[in-house]
Design a protein around this motif. Structure first.
Motif, short mmCIF file in Angstrom:
data_model
loop_
_atom_site.label_atom_id
_atom_site.label_comp_id
_atom_site.label_asym_id
_atom_site.label_seq_id
_atom_site.Cartn_x
_atom_site.Cartn_y
_atom_site.Cartn_z
N GLY A 93 0.78 -1.23 0.00
CA GLY A 93 0.00 0.00 0.00
C GLY A 93 0.82 1.28 0.00
N THR B 133 -4.73 2.81 2.36
CA THR B 133 -3.74 2.40 3.36
C THR B 133 -3.96 3.23 4.63
OG1 THR B 133 -2.16 2.00 1.58
CG2 THR B 133 -1.26 2.16 3.81
N HIS C 231 -4.58 -1.53 2.80
CA HIS C 231 -5.33 -1.04 1.62
C HIS C 231 -6.13 -2.15 0.94
CE1 HIS C 231 -1.86 -2.97 -0.08
NE2 HIS C 231 -2.26 -2.75 -1.32
N GLN D 16 -8.05 6.37 6.72
CA GLN D 16 -7.92 6.16 5.28
C GLN D 16 -8.40 7.44 4.60
OE1 GLN D 16 -10.63 2.71 5.42
NE2 GLN D 16 -9.05 1.51 4.39
#
Length: 240
Positions: free
Chosen positions: A17, A204, A170, A109
């Motif tokens: 990620g 991620t 991710h 995120q």
């Protein structure tokens, strides 16, 4: 930098990620970028200024003269070979975290995209509006296709707010930070040298700590996508 190396970075970002590539900008190139930044009028409404953070939203729109300095041959190769031929800029922000900053960011995120207006669309929501700028959480497939480049204008480590990430997060869809299971997850600090870049998938999980070493952290954050939005909606910053 060889193509072989770029393949390594590409496989790393797909698996974990994120990836860090140093030496993308020379000292001279970094100085040119900083020179432009130091000469800008900071009073515009897209500029956010506080003791802990200075930020410019829609950065490449606000400071168009900086584009030619940012998109050097190396960056263009990364976009083409790591992301893909059809990837274009869809969002850009500049962050300046001062030497005395107490600013920290909890794990999260990046779940929204910037668009040109608010329309009711299935799979899009919730919405937020700031200074007539519209952000929305799109379907997961759109988020999964985005790549971010963070260009570092200062040496950055855990003492001045380097991003900390959870490798592989991710691939787990929407992952609420309060549900992180530290018995299975690990934390990685992404140290980046001045003139280096960090590549990241927005799903991620990432965050950053307060500055403790009295050093600045200036970062240009640019997001890229090859996704087409529904015809009623456009990326607010899409550039070809």
């Amino acid at each position: 930098m060889s193509v072989k190396n770029l393949e390594l970075y590409k496989s790393h970002i797909l698996e974990y990620g994120f990836s860090v590539i140093n030496g993308i900008f020379s000292d001279e190139e970094v100085e040119r970028i900083i020179h432009v930044l130091e000469g800008i009028d900071t009073s515009k409404e897209n500029f956010r200024k506080s003791e802990d953070l200075f930020a410019i939203r829609q950065f490449l729109k606000e400071i168009p003269e900086i584009k030619s300095l940012i998109f050097n041959d190396m960056i263009q190769r990364v976009i083409k070979e790591v992301f893909g031929e059809k990837y274009v800029v869809v969002k850009s922000i500049y962050f300046d975290k001062p030497e005395t900053s107490n600013w920290y960011v909890a794990y999260h995120q990046d779940l929204t995209i910037s668009v040109d207006k608010k329309v009711e669309l299935q799979g899009f929501g919730p919405w937020t509006t700031k200074q007539n700028q519209f952000a929305v959480q799109p379907p997961l497939t759109i988020l999964e296709n985005i790549y971010t480049i963070r260009i570092h204008l200062d040496d950055t480590d855990e003492n001045n707010g380097a991003l900390k990430v959870i490798p592989g997060s991710h691939t787990k869809g929407i992952y609420r930070p309060e549900t992180i299971d530290w018995t299975v997850e690990t934390e990685n600090i992404c140290k980046v040298e001045r003139g280096g870049i960090m590549l990241m998938k927005p799903l991620t999980l990432h965050g950053s700590n307060r500055t403790t070493n009295g050093k600045k952290r200036r970062v240009i954050h640019i997001e890229f996508s090859d996704s087409e939005l529904p015809e009623q909606l456009n990326w607010s910053e899409k550039t070809h």
